[in-house]
Design a protein around this motif. Structure first.
Motif, mmCIF file in Angstrom:
data_model
loop_
_atom_site.group_PDB
_atom_site.id
_atom_site.type_symbol
_atom_site.label_atom_id
_atom_site.label_comp_id
_atom_site.label_asym_id
_atom_site.label_seq_id
_atom_site.Cartn_x
_atom_site.Cartn_y
_atom_site.Cartn_z
ATOM 1 N N GLN A 15 0.825 -1.208 0.000
ATOM 2 C CA GLN A 15 0.000 0.000 0.000
ATOM 3 C C GLN A 15 0.863 1.264 0.000
ATOM 4 O O GLN A 15 0.549 2.255 -0.663
ATOM 5 C CB GLN A 15 -0.947 -0.002 1.206
ATOM 6 C CG GLN A 15 -2.007 -1.092 1.170
ATOM 7 C CD GLN A 15 -2.894 -1.030 -0.061
ATOM 8 O OE1 GLN A 15 -3.168 0.045 -0.591
ATOM 9 N NE2 GLN A 15 -3.336 -2.185 -0.537
ATOM 10 N N LYS A 16 1.986 1.209 0.735
ATOM 11 C CA LYS A 16 2.889 2.362 0.773
ATOM 12 C C LYS A 16 3.541 2.588 -0.594
ATOM 13 O O LYS A 16 3.613 3.729 -1.080
ATOM 14 C CB LYS A 16 3.961 2.152 1.842
ATOM 15 C CG LYS A 16 4.941 3.322 1.946
ATOM 16 C CD LYS A 16 5.883 3.178 3.126
ATOM 17 C CE LYS A 16 6.828 4.377 3.225
ATOM 18 N NZ LYS A 16 7.698 4.320 4.415
ATOM 19 N N LYS A 18 2.423 1.498 -3.498
ATOM 20 C CA LYS A 18 1.358 1.849 -4.450
ATOM 21 C C LYS A 18 1.022 3.348 -4.341
ATOM 22 O O LYS A 18 0.924 4.051 -5.349
ATOM 23 C CB LYS A 18 0.120 0.997 -4.181
ATOM 24 C CG LYS A 18 -1.024 1.219 -5.164
ATOM 25 C CD LYS A 18 -2.160 0.244 -4.849
ATOM 26 C CE LYS A 18 -3.360 0.485 -5.749
ATOM 27 N NZ LYS A 18 -3.987 1.790 -5.559
ATOM 28 N N GLU A 19 0.872 3.811 -3.128
ATOM 29 C CA GLU A 19 0.486 5.213 -2.905
ATOM 30 C C GLU A 19 1.601 6.186 -3.269
ATOM 31 O O GLU A 19 1.374 7.215 -3.896
ATOM 32 C CB GLU A 19 0.094 5.395 -1.436
ATOM 33 C CG GLU A 19 -0.304 6.812 -1.077
ATOM 34 C CD GLU A 19 -0.606 6.978 0.405
ATOM 35 O OE1 GLU A 19 -0.493 8.113 0.904
ATOM 36 O OE2 GLU A 19 -0.928 5.964 1.073
ATOM 37 N N ASN A 20 2.849 5.855 -2.883
ATOM 38 C CA ASN A 20 3.955 6.802 -3.021
ATOM 39 C C ASN A 20 4.773 6.661 -4.298
ATOM 40 O O ASN A 20 5.483 7.597 -4.670
ATOM 41 C CB ASN A 20 4.892 6.675 -1.817
ATOM 42 C CG ASN A 20 4.240 7.134 -0.538
ATOM 43 O OD1 ASN A 20 4.101 8.318 -0.292
ATOM 44 N ND2 ASN A 20 3.813 6.180 0.276
ATOM 45 N N ASP A 23 1.123 5.187 -7.805
ATOM 46 C CA ASP A 23 0.020 6.123 -8.046
ATOM 47 C C ASP A 23 0.477 7.578 -8.130
ATOM 48 O O ASP A 23 -0.294 8.448 -8.537
ATOM 49 C CB ASP A 23 -1.031 5.996 -6.933
ATOM 50 C CG ASP A 23 -1.788 4.675 -7.012
ATOM 51 O OD1 ASP A 23 -1.654 3.986 -8.038
ATOM 52 O OD2 ASP A 23 -2.488 4.328 -6.045
ATOM 53 N N ASP A 24 1.728 7.835 -7.739
ATOM 54 C CA ASP A 24 2.227 9.209 -7.735
ATOM 55 C C ASP A 24 2.349 9.730 -9.176
ATOM 56 O O ASP A 24 3.029 9.124 -10.007
ATOM 57 C CB ASP A 24 3.588 9.251 -7.032
ATOM 58 C CG ASP A 24 4.018 10.676 -6.723
ATOM 59 O OD1 ASP A 24 3.162 11.487 -6.367
ATOM 60 O OD2 ASP A 24 5.224 10.963 -6.843
ATOM 61 N N LYS A 26 0.353 9.588 -11.506
ATOM 62 C CA LYS A 26 -0.235 8.643 -12.472
ATOM 63 C C LYS A 26 -1.407 9.312 -13.187
ATOM 64 O O LYS A 26 -2.216 9.990 -12.564
ATOM 65 C CB LYS A 26 -0.718 7.400 -11.714
ATOM 66 C CG LYS A 26 -1.494 6.397 -12.536
ATOM 67 C CD LYS A 26 -1.963 5.276 -11.602
ATOM 68 C CE LYS A 26 -2.963 4.363 -12.276
ATOM 69 N NZ LYS A 26 -3.512 3.366 -11.334
ATOM 70 N N GLU A 56 -2.054 -1.296 -12.480
ATOM 71 C CA GLU A 56 -1.763 0.086 -12.079
ATOM 72 C C GLU A 56 -1.070 0.872 -13.191
ATOM 73 O O GLU A 56 -0.497 1.933 -12.949
ATOM 74 C CB GLU A 56 -0.880 0.085 -10.822
ATOM 75 C CG GLU A 56 -1.506 -0.575 -9.599
ATOM 76 C CD GLU A 56 -2.763 0.131 -9.121
ATOM 77 O OE1 GLU A 56 -2.857 1.357 -9.347
ATOM 78 O OE2 GLU A 56 -3.625 -0.521 -8.524
ATOM 79 N N LYS A 218 5.068 15.027 7.317
ATOM 80 C CA LYS A 218 3.732 14.474 7.577
ATOM 81 C C LYS A 218 3.494 14.204 9.059
ATOM 82 O O LYS A 218 2.375 14.251 9.537
ATOM 83 C CB LYS A 218 3.534 13.181 6.780
ATOM 84 C CG LYS A 218 3.422 13.404 5.273
ATOM 85 C CD LYS A 218 3.178 12.077 4.566
ATOM 86 C CE LYS A 218 3.070 12.282 3.058
ATOM 87 N NZ LYS A 218 2.897 10.996 2.340
#
Length: 593
Positions: A15-16, A18-20, A23-24, A26, A56, A218
Motif C-alpha cells: 500500500q505504501k 502503491k500510494e507513493n 500512483d504518484d 499517475k 496500475e 507528515k
C-alpha cells in the motif's frame, strides 16, 4: 491489493509503494515503465505480482543494470536504492540522449548530497520527481522482516573486520524505515549482555527515530506510539537455532534442500519422473496453515484433506501415496488442480518423515535432554557427557554431531580444554565452528567468566510432544514484554513509550490498519523484536503464537537475515576467515647500517 498478500507487513508495504510510487503522478490510461535494482526487485516481489503492477498502468518491469531498449515515448519510474552504481546507471539513461520521455525517481532511503548533485548536474531536465521513501527492509512473511544483510554476521562478530560500527549504523537506518512504514515511534529497549552490540544498536535506532520524525513533514515531532522495540544479540539464545525442530516449516528448511524458498521434487508421470517445483510462501494457503504445526499433525492433516477432496473420485481407503495420486491425476484432469498443492505437501511431509525415522528421532531425544537439562520424566540429566556419547559414537553426519556437542557445551556453560580436545577428535577437528561461539558472548570454556544461564518460564503444564519440549527463549521475552514483566536491570530503556503501555490490551491505542480479517484485532499495541545476527524459523513461529494468544498485541520479529542450523554453523566457521574490510598495517623495513 496484491492477491494473496492481504495481511500484515506485506500488505502495509504494498500500500505504501502503491500510494507513493505507482500512483504518484499517475494519469488515467497512461502506461509507464518501472525500473528496479536488485534490492527493490526483492521488495516488490515480496509484496505484489506482475498482474498487480499491470493493473496500475505498469507495462514493463526492467532491470536497472541490464541493457535496455530505448522507449523515448514512455515515462520511466525508477524505484531504486541510493547507491553510486544505481545513480550512474540512471544518469547514463539521460546523459547524451533520452532513453525515456522523463524520469520519476523514488529512492528507498536517504540519498547522499553527492549522488543528488550528480543527478542535478547530468539529467536535471529529464527528472520530474525525486523522492526518498524510507523502505529499506524486506517483509518475509506477514509478521517477519529481514534487512537482507547476511554478511552483517561476519561484520559484527569477526575480529578481522573493521566495519562493525558502519554496519550497525546501516542496520539502525533500516530498522527506522520499518518503524516509519508501520507508522510507529516505539519505545526502545535492549537486552543487557557482555557484548555491547544490542546497546549500541538501540542507541542508534533511538537517535535516528528522533531525527526521522523531526524531519518528516507528515508527522513532524511524532510522540511515542503504543509500541515497543526490543533488540537482542544472537548469543542471547544459542540453543534454539541449533536444535532439530519438528514443526513443519523449521523442519523443512533444516532437512530439505530449499533454495530461494523453492522446493524441487520429482513427480511421477507414467514411467518417467519429472522435476517440479513449488514456492513455499503465504500465497500457498495450505503452507500458511501447516507451517507451524508439528510434523505428526501435518502427516495426519494432509491425507485428511486429500480424502475430503477425493471422496467422490473413487480413491480406495487406505494409505494415500504419491504414486497413487499421480495415477488418479492422470486419469482425471479435473482432479489435478484441486489436489496439486496437497501433493506438494504430501511429498514434502513424506521427505521430512523419512529423515526423522532415519536418524533425526534419535538425535532429538539427546538434544532435548541436553537443552532442558532434564529427561521426559523431568529427571535432571546428571551426566551430560553420557547423554552425548551415543551421538558421537553412532553414524551421524559431522554437522549433526557438532549440533549435539554445542548443546552439551551450552548445558554446562562451557567445558574444559581436555573435554574439548577429546570432542574435536570425534567431529573431524571442525573446532572453529565451536570455538567461535565465544565471539557471540557464549562461553565455550568452563574457565570463562561469562554466565549465560537465565531463568526460564515453567511450561510443564503445557501440552507438548516429548521430542519438542524446548521453547525458544524469545517466546518468554515476548510474553513478559506484553505483560510488563521485563526487568529494567536486564532490559534497559533507551526511551520510554507511554507509561501505561500494556500489550495485554489495557490501553486503548490508535484504531488503524483495519480491513482484512487478520488485521481486525490490530487495534491494540505492537511489539517489534529485532535479533542481531539472524532469526531462526522456530523464533519466527513464536511471534505468531504469542500474537494469537494475546489477540490485542501484534508481535513482529525481524533480523539481519534468516537462519537455518546449517547456515549458522557455516557462518560460525566463516568467522575464522578474512573477508571484507580488515585492519591494515604497514611493515617498515629498517635499512642496514
Amino acid at each position: 491489493m496484491a492477491a494473496g498478500t492481504d495481511h500484515g507487513l506485506k500488505n502495509i508495504l504494498w500500500q505504501k509503494i502503491k500510494e507513493n510510487v505507482i500512483d504518484d503522478h499517475k494519469k488515467p490510461g497512461e502506461w509507464r515503465i518501472l525500473i528496479l535494482d536488485h534490492f527493490t526487485t526483492k521488495v516488490l516481489s515480496s509484496c505484489c505480482k506482475m498482474s498487480d503492477l499491470m493493473s496500475e498502468g505498469i507495462t514493463i518491469v526492467e532491470d536497472l543494470y541490464k541493457n535496455r531498449e530505448p522507449v523515448p515515448e514512455m515515462k520511466a519510474v525508477y524505484f531504486i536504492s541510493p547507491s553510486e552504481k544505481g545513480v550512474d546507471s540512471l544518469v547514463n539513461d539521460f546523459k547524451s540522449t533520452y532513453k525515456y520521455k522523463a524520469a520519476y525517481i523514488y529512492f528507498t532511503d536517504y540519498c547522499p548530497d553527492s549522488l543528488f548533485n550528480k543527478l542535478r548536474t547530468y539529467c536535471a531536465k529529464a527528472i520530474r520527481v525525486c523522492k526518498e521513501l524510507n523502505i529499506s527492509f524486506l517483509p518475509y512473511e506477514s509478521q517477519v522482516f529481514t534487512l537482507d544483510n547476511p554478511d552483517a554476521f561476519h561484520s559484527i562478530y569477526s575480529t578481522h573486520r573493521t566495519d562493525k560500527d558502519t554496519t550497525l549504523e546501516k542496520m539502525a537506518e533500516q530498522i527506522v524505515t520499518l518503524c516509519a512504514t508501520l507508522d510507529e515511534n516505539p519505545g526502545v529497549r535492549y537486552k543487557k549482555e557482555p557484548l555491547d552490540n544490542a546497546k549500541k544498536l538501540a542507541q542508534l535506532v533511538e537517535n535516528k527515530l528522533g531525527e526521522h520524525y523531526e524531519l518528516d513533514e507528515k508527522c513532524k515531532g511524532k510522540s511515542k506510539t503504543q509500541a515497543q522495540l526490543l533488540i537482542v544479540d544472537r548469543g542471547f539464545d544459542p540453543v534454539s537455532p541449533i536444535l532439530h525442530e519438528l514443526t513443519y516449516q523449521a523442519m523443512v528448511y533444516d532437512l530439505i534442500s530449499i533454495e530461494n524458498d523453492t522446493y524441487k521434487y520429482q513427480s511421477k508421470d507414467g514411467a518417467s519422473a519429472k522435476e517440479k517445483q513449488s514456492i513455499l510462501n503465504e500465497e500457498d494457503d495450505l503452507w500458511t496453515k501447516l507451517r507451524h504445526m508439528h510434523i505428526a499433525e501435518v502427516s495426519e492433516e494432509i491425507p485428511k484433506r486429500v480424502k475430503e477432496i477425493s471422496a467422490n473420485k473413487k480413491i480406495k481407503d487406505g494409505k494415500i501415496t504419491m504414486s497413487g495420486l499421480s495415477q488418479l491425476m492422470k486419469k482425471m484432469p479435473s482432479f489435478r488442480k484441486q489436489i496439486s498443492k496437497k501433493t506438494v505437501h504430501l511429498n514434502l511431509a513424506e521427505e521430512c518423515m523419512n529423515h526423522f525415522q532415519a536418524n533425526v528421532e534419535k538425535l532429538c531425544k539427546v538434544e532435548q535432554d541436553l537443552a532442558l537439562g532434564a529427561d521426559t520424566e523431568g529427571q535432571k540429566v546428571k551426566d551430560p557427557m553420557r547423554t552425548l556419547l551415543p551421538v558421537l559414537l553412532q553414524k551421524h553426519s559431522t554437522y549433526d554431531k557438532i549440533r549435539a556437542v554445542l548443546l552439551y557445551i551450552f548445558s554446562l556453560n562451557g567445558t574444559t580444554e581436555e573435554n574439548l580436545r577429546k570432542i574435536f577428535q570425534q567431529i573431524d577437528n571442525e573446532s572453529n565452528i565451536i570455538l567461535n561461539w565465544d565471539r557471540l558472548g557464549v562461553p565455550i570454556h568452563s574457565s570463562s567468566s561469562q554466565q549465560r544461564k537465565t531463568a526460564r518460564k515453567d511450561r510443564s503444564h503445557e501440552e507438548t510432544y516429548q521430542l519438542s519440549r524446548w521453547t525458544p527463549v524469545i517466546k518468554d521475552v515476548m510474553e513478559d514484554a506484553i505483560e510488563n514483566k521485563l526487568e529494567t536491570r536486564e532490559w534497559p530503556h533507551k526511551s520510554e513509550c507511554p507509561a501505561a503501555w500494556n500489550g495485554s490490551g489495557a490501553v486503548s491505542a490508535r484504531q488503524k490498519h483495519k480491513g482484512s480479517n487478520q488485521d481486525d484485532r490490530r487495534s491494540g499495541s505492537r511489539l517489534i523484536v529485532f535479533i542481531i545476527g539472524g532469526v531462526s524459523y522456530s523464533e519466527m513461529r513464536c511471534a505468531y503464537e504469542v500474537t494469537q494468544a494475546v489477540k490485542s498485541c501484534e508481535v513482529i520479529i525481524g533480523s539481519t537475515h534468516i537462519l537455518t542450523p546449517r547456515r549458522l554453523l557455516d557462518d560460525m566457521q566463516d568467522l575464522s576467515k578474512t573477508k571484507g574490510p580488515m585492519e591494515t598495517f604497514t611493515i617498515i623495513e629498517e635499512k642496514a647500517a
